[in-house]
Design a protein around this motif. Structure first.
Motif, PDB file in Angstrom:
ATOM      1  N   UNK A  11       0.828  -1.199   0.000  1.00  0.00           N
ATOM      2  CA  UNK A  11       0.000   0.000   0.000  1.00  0.00           C
ATOM      3  C   UNK A  11       0.868   1.257   0.000  1.00  0.00           C
ATOM      4  N   UNK A  12       1.869   1.297   0.880  1.00  0.00           N
ATOM      5  CA  UNK A  12       2.783   2.444   0.935  1.00  0.00           C
ATOM      6  C   UNK A  12       3.519   2.573  -0.396  1.00  0.00           C
ATOM      7  N   UNK A  13       3.965   1.443  -0.924  1.00  0.00           N
ATOM      8  CA  UNK A  13       4.670   1.431  -2.199  1.00  0.00           C
ATOM      9  C   UNK A  13       3.781   1.979  -3.306  1.00  0.00           C
ATOM     10  N   UNK A  14       2.514   1.602  -3.303  1.00  0.00           N
ATOM     11  CA  UNK A  14       1.566   2.086  -4.311  1.00  0.00           C
ATOM     12  C   UNK A  14       1.337   3.589  -4.185  1.00  0.00           C
ATOM     13  N   UNK A  15       1.230   4.073  -2.967  1.00  0.00           N
ATOM     14  CA  UNK A  15       1.042   5.506  -2.736  1.00  0.00           C
ATOM     15  C   UNK A  15       2.254   6.289  -3.238  1.00  0.00           C
ATOM     16  N   UNK A  16       3.444   5.776  -2.940  1.00  0.00           N
ATOM     17  CA  UNK A  16       4.666   6.426  -3.418  1.00  0.00           C
ATOM     18  C   UNK A  16       4.695   6.412  -4.946  1.00  0.00           C
ATOM     19  N   UNK A  17       4.314   5.282  -5.542  1.00  0.00           N
ATOM     20  CA  UNK A  17       4.283   5.171  -6.997  1.00  0.00           C
ATOM     21  C   UNK A  17       3.335   6.212  -7.592  1.00  0.00           C
ATOM     22  N   UNK A  18       2.154   6.334  -7.036  1.00  0.00           N
ATOM     23  CA  UNK A  18       1.179   7.313  -7.534  1.00  0.00           C
ATOM     24  C   UNK A  18       1.722   8.736  -7.400  1.00  0.00           C
ATOM     25  N   UNK A  19       2.371   9.018  -6.281  1.00  0.00           N
ATOM     26  CA  UNK A  19       2.980  10.337  -6.080  1.00  0.00           C
ATOM     27  C   UNK A  19       4.059  10.602  -7.126  1.00  0.00           C
ATOM     28  N   UNK A  20       4.888   9.590  -7.403  1.00  0.00           N
ATOM     29  CA  UNK A  20       5.960   9.762  -8.385  1.00  0.00           C
ATOM     30  C   UNK A  20       5.396   9.969  -9.799  1.00  0.00           C
ATOM     31  N   UNK A  21       4.337   9.250 -10.127  1.00  0.00           N
ATOM     32  CA  UNK A  21       3.689   9.443 -11.429  1.00  0.00           C
ATOM     33  C   UNK A  21       3.103  10.861 -11.506  1.00  0.00           C
ATOM     34  N   UNK A  22       2.525  11.323 -10.406  1.00  0.00           N
ATOM     35  CA  UNK A  22       2.001  12.694 -10.369  1.00  0.00           C
ATOM     36  C   UNK A  22       3.134  13.700 -10.565  1.00  0.00           C
ATOM     37  N   UNK A  23       4.276  13.449  -9.952  1.00  0.00           N
ATOM     38  CA  UNK A  23       5.433  14.332 -10.142  1.00  0.00           C
ATOM     39  C   UNK A  23       5.864  14.336 -11.605  1.00  0.00           C
ATOM     40  N   UNK A  24       5.922  13.164 -12.228  1.00  0.00           N
ATOM     41  CA  UNK A  24       6.283  13.094 -13.642  1.00  0.00           C
ATOM     42  C   UNK A  24       5.279  13.861 -14.497  1.00  0.00           C
ATOM     43  N   UNK A  25       4.006  13.710 -14.180  1.00  0.00           N
ATOM     44  CA  UNK A  25       2.976  14.439 -14.914  1.00  0.00           C
ATOM     45  C   UNK A  25       3.102  15.943 -14.733  1.00  0.00           C
ATOM     46  N   UNK A  26       3.400  16.370 -13.523  1.00  0.00           N
ATOM     47  CA  UNK A  26       3.539  17.805 -13.266  1.00  0.00           C
ATOM     48  C   UNK A  26       4.768  18.369 -13.969  1.00  0.00           C
ATOM     49  N   UNK A  27       5.855  17.619 -13.978  1.00  0.00           N
ATOM     50  CA  UNK A  27       7.060  18.066 -14.680  1.00  0.00           C
ATOM     51  C   UNK A  27       6.765  18.206 -16.172  1.00  0.00           C
ATOM     52  N   UNK A  28       6.024  17.265 -16.717  1.00  0.00           N
ATOM     53  CA  UNK A  28       5.632  17.333 -18.130  1.00  0.00           C
ATOM     54  C   UNK A  28       4.782  18.578 -18.391  1.00  0.00           C
ATOM     55  N   UNK A  29       3.824  18.835 -17.506  1.00  0.00           N
ATOM     56  CA  UNK A  29       2.992  20.034 -17.619  1.00  0.00           C
ATOM     57  C   UNK A  29       3.865  21.291 -17.593  1.00  0.00           C
TER      58      UNK A  29
END
Length: 112
Positions: A11-29
């Motif tokens: 669960x923690x790993x999944x939350x971190x993964x989602x956060x990292x994907x959000x960071x990648x998306x924000x950097x792209x934006x």
């Protein structure tokens, strides 16, 4: 008890993964919008800290090692509630995305 611990790690790993994907998306934006602010720095820092943790652990997530110590079969925490085909290639895909984003950010910054 071991199953509860392993579930918690996933669960923690999944939350971190989602956060990292959000960071990648924000950097792209930010690259597309040519937006350079402190939130971009936070997203970049999160990605680089994650990359450093993986680099220092020889490409292996520290949470995987922890889950295995608590009884998970070898590598099973890496599924992080996602399809196996995706988790096998997450680091490769993310690395390519980060490189593209950094080039795009630099190009946008130096050509404005």
């Amino acid at each position: 008890m071991a199953n509860t611990r392993i579930f918690a790690i996933k669960l923690v790993h999944s939350i971190i993964f989602i956060f990292m994907v959000a960071c990648l998306g924000y950097i792209l934006y930010c690259a597309a919008a040519r937006r350079y602010d402190w939130t971009l720095l936070v997203a970049l820092a999160a990605i680089f800290i994650e990359g450093l943790a993986l680099l220092l652990n020889r490409g292996r997530c520290p949470l995987t090692t922890l889950a295995e110590r608590w009884g998970a079969a070898s590598g099973t925490v890496t599924d992080i509630f996602l399809p196996e085909w995706l988790t096998r290639h997450t680091f490769k895909i993310s690395t390519v995305i980060v490189v593209i984003e950094l080039v795009w950010l630099a190009w946008g910054y130096f050509t404005r």
